[in-house]
Design a protein around this motif. Structure first.
Motif, short mmCIF file in Angstrom:
data_model
loop_
_atom_site.label_atom_id
_atom_site.label_comp_id
_atom_site.label_asym_id
_atom_site.label_seq_id
_atom_site.Cartn_x
_atom_site.Cartn_y
_atom_site.Cartn_z
N TRP A 71 8.30 28.76 82.66
CA TRP A 71 9.74 28.69 81.88
C TRP A 71 10.00 30.04 81.37
CZ3 TRP A 71 13.43 25.86 82.20
CH2 TRP A 71 14.31 25.59 81.43
N THR A 72 9.37 30.69 80.67
CA THR A 72 9.87 32.19 80.28
C THR A 72 10.39 32.89 81.51
OG1 THR A 72 8.06 32.05 78.49
CG2 THR A 72 9.12 34.25 79.08
N SER A 73 9.81 32.92 82.56
CA SER A 73 10.23 33.57 83.71
C SER A 73 11.51 33.15 84.17
CB SER A 73 9.23 33.50 84.89
OG SER A 73 8.01 34.26 84.35
N VAL A 74 11.89 31.71 84.07
CA VAL A 74 12.99 31.20 84.57
C VAL A 74 14.11 31.64 83.63
CG1 VAL A 74 14.33 28.98 84.38
CG2 VAL A 74 12.11 29.12 85.61
N LEU A 75 13.84 31.61 82.09
CA LEU A 75 14.81 32.17 81.36
C LEU A 75 15.17 33.58 81.52
CD1 LEU A 75 13.60 30.33 78.07
CD2 LEU A 75 15.52 29.85 79.63
N GLU A 76 14.01 34.56 81.71
CA GLU A 76 14.46 35.73 82.06
C GLU A 76 15.13 36.02 83.32
OE1 GLU A 76 14.06 39.94 81.16
OE2 GLU A 76 13.53 38.20 79.87
N ASP A 77 14.96 35.34 84.38
CA ASP A 77 15.69 35.42 85.54
C ASP A 77 17.31 35.22 85.19
OD1 ASP A 77 13.51 36.21 86.79
OD2 ASP A 77 13.16 34.02 87.81
N ARG A 78 17.28 33.93 84.71
CA ARG A 78 18.75 33.70 84.17
C ARG A 78 19.42 34.84 83.47
NH1 ARG A 78 18.03 27.24 82.16
NH2 ARG A 78 17.45 26.50 84.28
N ARG A 79 18.86 35.42 82.53
CA ARG A 79 19.25 36.49 81.76
C ARG A 79 19.40 37.83 82.62
NH1 ARG A 79 18.32 41.23 79.89
NH2 ARG A 79 16.22 41.37 80.84
N ARG A 80 18.86 38.01 83.44
CA ARG A 80 18.95 38.99 84.46
C ARG A 80 20.26 38.85 85.38
NH1 ARG A 80 13.45 39.83 84.57
NH2 ARG A 80 13.14 38.46 86.59
N ALA A 81 20.26 37.43 85.82
CA ALA A 81 21.57 37.08 86.74
C ALA A 81 22.76 37.18 85.91
CB ALA A 81 21.29 35.89 87.36
N LYS A 82 22.80 36.82 84.72
CA LYS A 82 24.00 36.86 83.92
C LYS A 82 24.26 38.62 83.95
CE LYS A 82 25.69 36.26 79.13
NZ LYS A 82 25.04 35.86 77.83
N ASP A 83 23.41 39.30 83.54
CA ASP A 83 23.33 40.87 83.39
C ASP A 83 24.02 41.22 84.49
OD1 ASP A 83 22.65 40.51 80.72
OD2 ASP A 83 20.75 41.59 81.16
N ARG A 84 23.74 40.86 85.74
CA ARG A 84 24.02 41.44 87.13
C ARG A 84 25.47 40.93 87.14
NH1 ARG A 84 19.05 39.87 88.93
NH2 ARG A 84 20.00 37.82 89.86
N VAL A 85 25.91 39.57 86.93
CA VAL A 85 27.35 39.27 86.96
C VAL A 85 28.09 40.21 86.05
CG1 VAL A 85 28.96 37.25 86.39
CG2 VAL A 85 26.74 36.97 87.74
N GLU A 86 27.94 40.43 84.95
CA GLU A 86 28.59 41.30 83.94
C GLU A 86 28.96 42.60 84.67
OE1 GLU A 86 26.84 40.75 80.19
OE2 GLU A 86 27.43 38.74 79.83
N ALA A 87 27.77 43.23 85.10
CA ALA A 87 27.81 44.48 85.69
C ALA A 87 28.57 44.76 86.70
CB ALA A 87 26.49 44.88 85.97
N GLN A 88 28.71 43.58 87.73
CA GLN A 88 29.65 43.44 88.73
C GLN A 88 30.91 43.46 88.40
OE1 GLN A 88 28.59 43.98 92.13
NE2 GLN A 88 30.76 43.90 92.71
N ARG A 89 31.39 42.59 87.33
CA ARG A 89 32.68 42.39 87.24
C ARG A 89 33.20 43.79 86.43
NH1 ARG A 89 31.77 36.44 84.36
NH2 ARG A 89 32.14 35.22 86.24
N PHE A 90 32.38 44.34 85.43
CA PHE A 90 32.69 45.67 85.15
C PHE A 90 33.11 46.69 86.01
CE2 PHE A 90 31.69 49.86 83.42
CZ PHE A 90 32.52 50.13 82.42
N LEU A 91 32.02 46.77 87.00
CA LEU A 91 32.35 47.66 88.20
C LEU A 91 33.58 47.26 88.92
CD1 LEU A 91 28.69 48.02 89.66
CD2 LEU A 91 30.11 49.64 88.16
N GLU A 92 33.83 46.16 89.36
CA GLU A 92 35.25 45.79 89.84
C GLU A 92 36.31 46.04 88.87
OE1 GLU A 92 34.53 41.69 90.64
OE2 GLU A 92 33.33 42.02 92.29
N ARG A 93 36.45 46.07 87.73
CA ARG A 93 37.63 46.47 86.79
C ARG A 93 37.73 47.87 86.94
NH1 ARG A 93 35.29 42.24 83.35
NH2 ARG A 93 34.43 43.92 82.13
N ALA A 94 36.60 48.70 86.76
CA ALA A 94 36.74 49.85 86.70
C ALA A 94 37.37 50.59 88.11
CB ALA A 94 35.26 50.54 86.47
N ALA A 95 36.68 50.03 89.39
CA ALA A 95 37.31 50.44 90.58
C ALA A 95 38.87 49.80 90.81
CB ALA A 95 36.55 49.61 91.79
N ASP A 96 39.19 48.87 90.19
CA ASP A 96 40.68 48.52 90.32
C ASP A 96 41.29 49.38 89.49
OD1 ASP A 96 40.17 46.26 91.72
OD2 ASP A 96 40.13 44.75 90.27
#
Length: 66
Positions: free
Chosen positions: A38-63
């Motif tokens: 369960w701890t691994s599941v929660l950590e995977d969810r946190r990393r996925a959220k961080d990846r989405v936030e980083a992708q959005r940041f990079l897309e805004r920076a590129a725009d």
């Protein structure tokens, strides 16, 4: 006539109740494995959220550069 003292007992939460049932049904190793999973599941969810936030940041920076 004096009334007897009232005792207040805490009502266990649903999570506490599940943990007690789990401790009765599972041996220690299985319980640890389940919690680790369960701890691994929660950590995977946190990393996925961080990846989405980083992708959005990079897309805004590129725009902003175009």
């Amino acid at each position: 006539m004096q009334a007897p003292p009232v005792r207040a007992t805490a009502i266990p939460s649903f999570t506490d109740a599940l943990r007690r049932v789990e401790s009765l049904l599972l041996s220690g190793g299985q319980r640890t494995a389940r919690r680790n999973a369960w701890t691994s599941v929660l950590e995977d969810r946190r990393r996925a959220k961080d990846r989405v936030e980083a992708q959005r940041f990079l897309e805004r920076a590129a725009d902003g550069r175009s």
